[in-house]
Design a protein around this motif. Structure first.
Motif, PDB file in Angstrom:
ATOM      1  N   GLY A  84       3.969   3.562   2.718  1.00 49.36           N
ATOM      2  CA  GLY A  84       3.755   5.011   2.820  1.00 49.36           C
ATOM      3  C   GLY A  84       2.960   5.319   4.068  1.00 49.36           C
ATOM      4  N   LYS A  85       2.336   6.456   4.067  1.00 47.73           N
ATOM      5  CA  LYS A  85       1.542   6.869   5.225  1.00 47.73           C
ATOM      6  C   LYS A  85       0.403   5.876   5.450  1.00 47.73           C
ATOM      7  CE  LYS A  85       0.474  10.759   3.421  1.00 47.73           C
ATOM      8  NZ  LYS A  85      -0.126  12.059   3.177  1.00 47.73           N
ATOM      9  N   PRO A  86       0.061   5.516   6.659  1.00 51.39           N
ATOM     10  CA  PRO A  86       0.635   5.969   7.923  1.00 51.39           C
ATOM     11  C   PRO A  86       1.703   5.042   8.507  1.00 51.39           C
ATOM     12  CG  PRO A  86      -1.404   4.851   8.402  1.00 51.39           C
ATOM     13  CD  PRO A  86      -1.204   4.782   6.905  1.00 51.39           C
ATOM     14  N   GLY A  87       2.166   4.052   7.755  1.00 51.99           N
ATOM     15  CA  GLY A  87       3.189   3.145   8.290  1.00 51.99           C
ATOM     16  C   GLY A  87       4.520   3.840   8.496  1.00 51.99           C
ATOM     17  N   PRO A  88       5.347   3.347   9.404  1.00 52.83           N
ATOM     18  CA  PRO A  88       6.613   4.002   9.738  1.00 52.83           C
ATOM     19  C   PRO A  88       7.769   3.684   8.782  1.00 52.83           C
ATOM     20  CG  PRO A  88       6.312   2.095  11.130  1.00 52.83           C
ATOM     21  CD  PRO A  88       5.060   2.225  10.297  1.00 52.83           C
ATOM     22  N   ARG A  89       7.600   2.764   7.842  1.00 52.26           N
ATOM     23  CA  ARG A  89       8.715   2.318   6.998  1.00 52.26           C
ATOM     24  C   ARG A  89       9.364   3.444   6.204  1.00 52.26           C
ATOM     25  NH1 ARG A  89       5.440  -2.251   6.904  1.00 52.26           N
ATOM     26  NH2 ARG A  89       6.545  -4.162   7.439  1.00 52.26           N
ATOM     27  N   ALA A 126       0.837  -1.199   0.000  1.00 50.71           N
ATOM     28  CA  ALA A 126       0.000   0.000   0.000  1.00 50.71           C
ATOM     29  C   ALA A 126       0.873   1.250   0.000  1.00 50.71           C
ATOM     30  CB  ALA A 126      -0.910   0.011   1.228  1.00 50.71           C
ATOM     31  N   THR A 127       0.595   2.158  -0.938  1.00 44.64           N
ATOM     32  CA  THR A 127       1.328   3.421  -0.955  1.00 44.64           C
ATOM     33  C   THR A 127       0.874   4.328   0.181  1.00 44.64           C
ATOM     34  OG1 THR A 127      -0.259   4.422  -2.478  1.00 44.64           O
ATOM     35  CG2 THR A 127       1.701   3.373  -3.432  1.00 44.64           C
ATOM     36  N   ASN A 128      -0.413   4.279   0.485  1.00 46.40           N
ATOM     37  CA  ASN A 128      -0.985   4.996   1.628  1.00 46.40           C
ATOM     38  C   ASN A 128      -2.397   4.480   1.823  1.00 46.40           C
ATOM     39  OD1 ASN A 128      -3.081   6.940   0.427  1.00 46.40           O
ATOM     40  ND2 ASN A 128      -1.264   7.513  -0.734  1.00 46.40           N
ATOM     41  N   ARG A 129      -3.055   4.924   2.872  1.00 48.30           N
ATOM     42  CA  ARG A 129      -4.413   4.470   3.150  1.00 48.30           C
ATOM     43  C   ARG A 129      -5.395   5.638   3.251  1.00 48.30           C
ATOM     44  NH1 ARG A 129      -5.049  -0.871   4.708  1.00 48.30           N
ATOM     45  NH2 ARG A 129      -3.105  -2.018   4.848  1.00 48.30           N
ATOM     46  N   ASP A 130      -5.117   6.691   2.486  1.00 50.16           N
ATOM     47  CA  ASP A 130      -6.043   7.826   2.493  1.00 50.16           C
ATOM     48  C   ASP A 130      -7.429   7.365   2.055  1.00 50.16           C
ATOM     49  OD1 ASP A 130      -3.935   9.419   3.213  1.00 50.16           O
ATOM     50  OD2 ASP A 130      -3.847  10.536   1.329  1.00 50.16           O
ATOM     51  N   LYS A 131      -8.415   7.602   2.915  1.00 48.99           N
ATOM     52  CA  LYS A 131      -9.785   7.211   2.609  1.00 48.99           C
ATOM     53  C   LYS A 131     -10.348   8.089   1.487  1.00 48.99           C
ATOM     54  CE  LYS A 131     -12.839   8.069   5.762  1.00 48.99           C
ATOM     55  NZ  LYS A 131     -13.718   8.027   6.934  1.00 48.99           N
ATOM     56  N   LEU A 132     -10.133   9.383   1.602  1.00 47.23           N
ATOM     57  CA  LEU A 132     -10.653  10.331   0.626  1.00 47.23           C
ATOM     58  C   LEU A 132      -9.544  11.255   0.148  1.00 47.23           C
ATOM     59  CD1 LEU A 132     -13.963  11.262   2.461  1.00 47.23           C
ATOM     60  CD2 LEU A 132     -13.749   9.854   0.400  1.00 47.23           C
ATOM     61  N   ASP A 192      -1.460  11.523   7.931  1.00 39.00           N
ATOM     62  CA  ASP A 192      -0.293  12.386   8.127  1.00 39.00           C
ATOM     63  C   ASP A 192       0.209  12.365   9.571  1.00 39.00           C
ATOM     64  OD1 ASP A 192      -0.554  13.159   5.459  1.00 39.00           O
ATOM     65  OD2 ASP A 192      -1.848  14.847   5.974  1.00 39.00           O
ATOM     66  N   ILE A 193      -0.685  12.628  10.497  1.00 41.05           N
ATOM     67  CA  ILE A 193      -0.282  12.693  11.908  1.00 41.05           C
ATOM     68  C   ILE A 193       0.059  11.295  12.422  1.00 41.05           C
ATOM     69  CG2 ILE A 193      -0.964  13.401  14.230  1.00 41.05           C
ATOM     70  CD1 ILE A 193      -0.413  15.691  12.056  1.00 41.05           C
ATOM     71  N   ALA A 194      -0.723  10.297  12.012  1.00 41.48           N
ATOM     72  CA  ALA A 194      -0.410   8.914  12.396  1.00 41.48           C
ATOM     73  C   ALA A 194       0.962   8.517  11.861  1.00 41.48           C
ATOM     74  CB  ALA A 194      -1.480   7.970  11.871  1.00 41.48           C
ATOM     75  N   PHE A 195       1.287   8.929  10.640  1.00 43.15           N
ATOM     76  CA  PHE A 195       2.577   8.651  10.014  1.00 43.15           C
ATOM     77  C   PHE A 195       3.719   9.202  10.866  1.00 43.15           C
ATOM     78  CE2 PHE A 195       5.684  10.246   6.710  1.00 43.15           C
ATOM     79  CZ  PHE A 195       6.209   9.016   6.362  1.00 43.15           C
ATOM     80  N   GLY A 196       3.617  10.466  11.238  1.00 41.93           N
ATOM     81  CA  GLY A 196       4.659  11.078  12.062  1.00 41.93           C
ATOM     82  C   GLY A 196       4.768  10.431  13.426  1.00 41.93           C
ATOM     83  N   ARG A 197       3.643  10.214  14.065  1.00 42.47           N
ATOM     84  CA  ARG A 197       3.630   9.597  15.397  1.00 42.47           C
ATOM     85  C   ARG A 197       4.255   8.208  15.374  1.00 42.47           C
ATOM     86  NH1 ARG A 197       2.642  11.864  20.389  1.00 42.47           N
ATOM     87  NH2 ARG A 197       1.199  13.588  20.188  1.00 42.47           N
ATOM     88  N   ARG A 198       3.796   7.371  14.447  1.00 39.69           N
ATOM     89  CA  ARG A 198       4.307   5.998  14.361  1.00 39.69           C
ATOM     90  C   ARG A 198       5.771   5.962  13.951  1.00 39.69           C
ATOM     91  NH1 ARG A 198      -1.030   3.673  11.318  1.00 39.69           N
ATOM     92  NH2 ARG A 198      -2.382   3.735  13.151  1.00 39.69           N
ATOM     93  N   GLY A 199       6.190   6.986  13.194  1.00 39.18           N
ATOM     94  CA  GLY A 199       7.575   7.043  12.738  1.00 39.18           C
ATOM     95  C   GLY A 199       8.516   7.715  13.717  1.00 39.18           C
ATOM     96  N   GLY A 200       7.977   8.249  14.814  1.00 39.96           N
ATOM     97  CA  GLY A 200       8.827   8.835  15.846  1.00 39.96           C
ATOM     98  C   GLY A 200       9.273  10.256  15.588  1.00 39.96           C
ATOM     99  N   VAL A 201       8.459  11.038  14.853  1.00 45.47           N
ATOM    100  CA  VAL A 201       8.798  12.445  14.647  1.00 45.47           C
ATOM    101  C   VAL A 201       7.657  13.324  15.152  1.00 45.47           C
ATOM    102  CG1 VAL A 201      10.235  11.954  12.623  1.00 45.47           C
ATOM    103  CG2 VAL A 201       7.856  12.596  12.301  1.00 45.47           C
ATOM    104  N   ASP A 202       7.992  14.580  15.491  1.00 42.29           N
ATOM    105  CA  ASP A 202       6.964  15.532  15.907  1.00 42.29           C
ATOM    106  C   ASP A 202       6.024  15.808  14.734  1.00 42.29           C
ATOM    107  OD1 ASP A 202       8.009  15.687  18.431  1.00 42.29           O
ATOM    108  OD2 ASP A 202       8.788  17.725  18.230  1.00 42.29           O
TER     109      ASP A 202
END
Length: 182
Positions: free
Chosen positions: A109-114, A72-78, A140-150
């Motif tokens: 991609g978003k929201p995974g941390p890879r 998955a490149t990302n999981r944007d619903k809309l 976006d926010i889940a991506f940053g959180r899971r990836g360890g960035v502000d």
């Protein structure tokens, strides 16, 4: 996406029927010659020309080729468009493929941390000095959180003050917030 994957050295395969818009052939008829067994990965992404034929072929690959993986490149619903409407995003295609193939996609991609891990290693990014800016709590926010960035949520896109409370169920509270950059 196809160009970027090709530039990275991947061989991108389009099924023979992908650009044939004159045919309504679907289901079993589209795989009359079987699937290309050299396919190792099916990429679930935003596709403005997504069709039953494409979903059928991708599902056949995932269900019949040993070791074929869904990414998955990302999981944007809309996806918010310039016309003011929101249209199905990559998450719609990914969810359809996961359901039909009874598999779980690998999030690159978003929201995974890879992706953040790859950037940290390949580009020397220091996570403690990075900031993920976005307008969506669920990606976006889940991506940053899971990836360890502000994270910084900007309320000018998908997430508005009104919707922020609705999406709080994702437990992805941003570190910072702005009404807009303007």
């Amino acid at each position: 996406l196809k160009q970027e994957m090709t530039e990275a050295g991947a061989e991108v395969v389009d099924p023979y029927y992908a650009h044939d818009t004159s045919s309504s052939t679907s289901g079993p008829a589209i795989v009359r010659d079987g699937v290309d067994t050299e396919i190792k990965v099916v990429v679930g992404a935003a596709d403005w020309n997504l069709s039953h034929r494409k979903l059928s072929y991708a599902t056949m690959c995932l269900n019949t080729i040993p070791g074929c993986v869904l990414v998955a490149t990302n999981r944007d619903k809309l996806f918010p468009a310039s016309d003011g409407n929101q249209y199905p995003g990559a998450g719609a295609a990914v969810a359809a493929l996961e359901y039909c193939a009874s598999t779980k996609a690998v999030d690159i991609g978003k929201p995974g941390p890879r992706l953040l891990d790859i950037l940290a290693k390949s580009k020397g990014m220091v996570k403690s000095r990075a900031l993920m800016v976005g307008d969506r709590l669920d990606t976006d926010i889940a991506f940053g959180r899971r990836g360890g960035v502000d994270t910084l949520l900007v309320l000018t896109g998908c997430t508005t003050t009104r919707r922020q409370a609705d999406e709080a169920a994702y437990s992805m509270v941003p570190h910072y917030g702005l009404e807009s950059f303007a």
